[in-house]
Design a protein around this motif. Structure first.
Motif, mmCIF file in Angstrom:
data_model
loop_
_atom_site.group_PDB
_atom_site.id
_atom_site.type_symbol
_atom_site.label_atom_id
_atom_site.label_comp_id
_atom_site.label_asym_id
_atom_site.label_seq_id
_atom_site.Cartn_x
_atom_site.Cartn_y
_atom_site.Cartn_z
ATOM 1 N N ASP A 55 0.834 -1.189 0.000
ATOM 2 C CA ASP A 55 0.000 0.000 0.000
ATOM 3 C C ASP A 55 0.878 1.250 0.000
ATOM 4 O OD1 ASP A 55 0.986 0.303 2.593
ATOM 5 O OD2 ASP A 55 -0.811 -0.549 3.509
ATOM 6 N N GLU A 56 0.280 2.421 0.220
ATOM 7 C CA GLU A 56 1.012 3.681 0.149
ATOM 8 C C GLU A 56 2.010 3.860 1.290
ATOM 9 O OE1 GLU A 56 -1.377 7.111 -0.436
ATOM 10 O OE2 GLU A 56 -2.292 6.365 -2.287
ATOM 11 N N ASP A 57 1.949 3.036 2.301
ATOM 12 C CA ASP A 57 2.936 3.095 3.372
ATOM 13 C C ASP A 57 4.150 2.217 3.084
ATOM 14 O OD1 ASP A 57 1.465 4.882 4.980
ATOM 15 O OD2 ASP A 57 0.250 3.241 5.775
ATOM 16 N N SER A 58 3.928 1.093 2.460
ATOM 17 C CA SER A 58 5.019 0.127 2.261
ATOM 18 C C SER A 58 5.700 0.245 0.896
ATOM 19 C CB SER A 58 4.477 -1.298 2.427
ATOM 20 O OG SER A 58 3.459 -1.574 1.479
ATOM 21 N N ILE A 59 5.082 0.956 -0.049
ATOM 22 C CA ILE A 59 5.598 0.984 -1.422
ATOM 23 C C ILE A 59 6.964 1.665 -1.526
ATOM 24 C CG2 ILE A 59 4.368 3.128 -1.960
ATOM 25 C CD1 ILE A 59 5.165 0.221 -4.375
ATOM 26 N N TRP A 60 7.250 2.625 -0.623
ATOM 27 C CA TRP A 60 8.457 3.438 -0.806
ATOM 28 C C TRP A 60 9.727 2.655 -0.538
ATOM 29 C CZ3 TRP A 60 6.352 6.558 -3.716
ATOM 30 C CH2 TRP A 60 5.071 7.043 -3.464
ATOM 31 N N ASN A 61 9.738 1.838 0.496
ATOM 32 C CA ASN A 61 10.924 1.004 0.722
ATOM 33 C C ASN A 61 11.119 0.002 -0.410
ATOM 34 O OD1 ASN A 61 11.876 2.133 3.121
ATOM 35 N ND2 ASN A 61 10.494 0.893 4.376
#
Length: 286
Positions: free
Chosen positions: A148-154
């Motif tokens: 989701d938008e919290d985990s996508i960046w890593n």
């Protein structure tokens, strides 16, 4: 000059505020511009010419910052002095409709330099781990299953690191410059652009509008720098309030990288060497 202190480590988390936006070098602007940078640029030109002739390695330069931090000026005052045949510059903006139909790194490929070239990215693939975090805009297809938008960046940090390692292992060395500018300095530079008719073209109303997200940007930059500075593709954090000092640092860091690559002009050997002598004699007898 100790260049290592500007290099973001790859094995520990560093807060962006630990890097100064100024080292009180603005007072030395005239000296740096007229006496320090010219011989450095000449050295960089020679190394770039050797890189271009050897065609063994390429260099991809990433310039990343908020507006008015000095990216364009670095290109104008430093990189524009290099041999145009071995130089390519790409500016990344908001993804086009076509680009949005592909994975986010798809649009990078035309910007990758050939061996022997220096490619410059004025903004870059890092926009895809910056702008969407501030303004949103990711589509359902941009997320791996279960993310989701919290985990996508890593995940994207890891993907970018893998991509840059792929380039490194294929002879393309990625060096990244982050122009660390203070909010007050940006204000002064934007006002200068707005009040000077000959500089109005450099100004966009969105530059001022983006300032309301300043603190968000600083947090996003910090996470990005820590997540994507690697041993093979480091970030260098520049004190961008000192504009000519930052340009000196860019030049010195590029020289350091090129000296480590140690490019050499190709030597003519064997039958070609004999043929060269034959053709020299032929021309001298005309």
């Amino acid at each position: 000059m100790k260049l290592k202190k500007y290099r973001m480590p790859h094995d520990e988390y560093i807060e962006l505020q630990e890097y100064p936006t100024s080292e009180d070098k603005t007072k030395d602007n005239d000296e740096i511009r007229s006496e320090v940078i010219p011989p450095l640029v000449e050295k960089l030109k020679d190394l770039h010419l050797r890189l271009n002739a050897e065609e063994k390695n390429g260099i991809l330069v990433v310039l990343q910052a908020l507006d008015a931090a000095g990216k364009d000026e670095t290109i104008s005052y430093i990189f524009s002095n290099l041999n145009a045949q071995g130089l390519k510059t790409t500016t990344f903006g908001k993804p086009t409709e076509t680009e949005q139909k592909h994975d986010y790194l798809w649009r990078m490929q035309p910007a990758i330099p050939a061996r022997g070239e220096i490619g410059i990215l004025n903004r870059s693939h890092y926009e895809d781990v910056i702008a969407p975090r501030i303004h949103g805009g990711l589509e359902p297809g941009d997320f791996p299953e279960g993310e989701d938008e919290d985990s996508i960046w890593n995940i994207r940090f890891r993907q970018i690191n893998d991509y840059e390692k792929y380039l490194y292992e294929n002879g393309i060395h990625v060096v990244k410059f982050f122009f660390n500018m203070s909010k007050d300095e940006q204000k002064d530079r934007l006002l200068e652009r707005m009040k000077t008719p000959d500089k109005n073209w450099e100004f966009s109303f969105s530059d001022v509008e983006e300032r309301q997200h300043w603190d968000e940007y600083q947090q996003v930059f910090e996470e990005m720098l820590n997540g994507t500075s690697t041993s093979y593709s480091p970030w260098y954090v520049l004190p961008a309030d000192d504009e000519w000092h930052s340009r000196r640092l860019v030049t010195a860091i590029m020289i350091d990288l090129l000296e480590r690559l140690d490019p050499k002009f190709p030597e003519i050997t064997g039958e070609d060497k004999d043929k060269l002598k034959e053709y020299i004699d032929k021309l001298e007898k005309e």
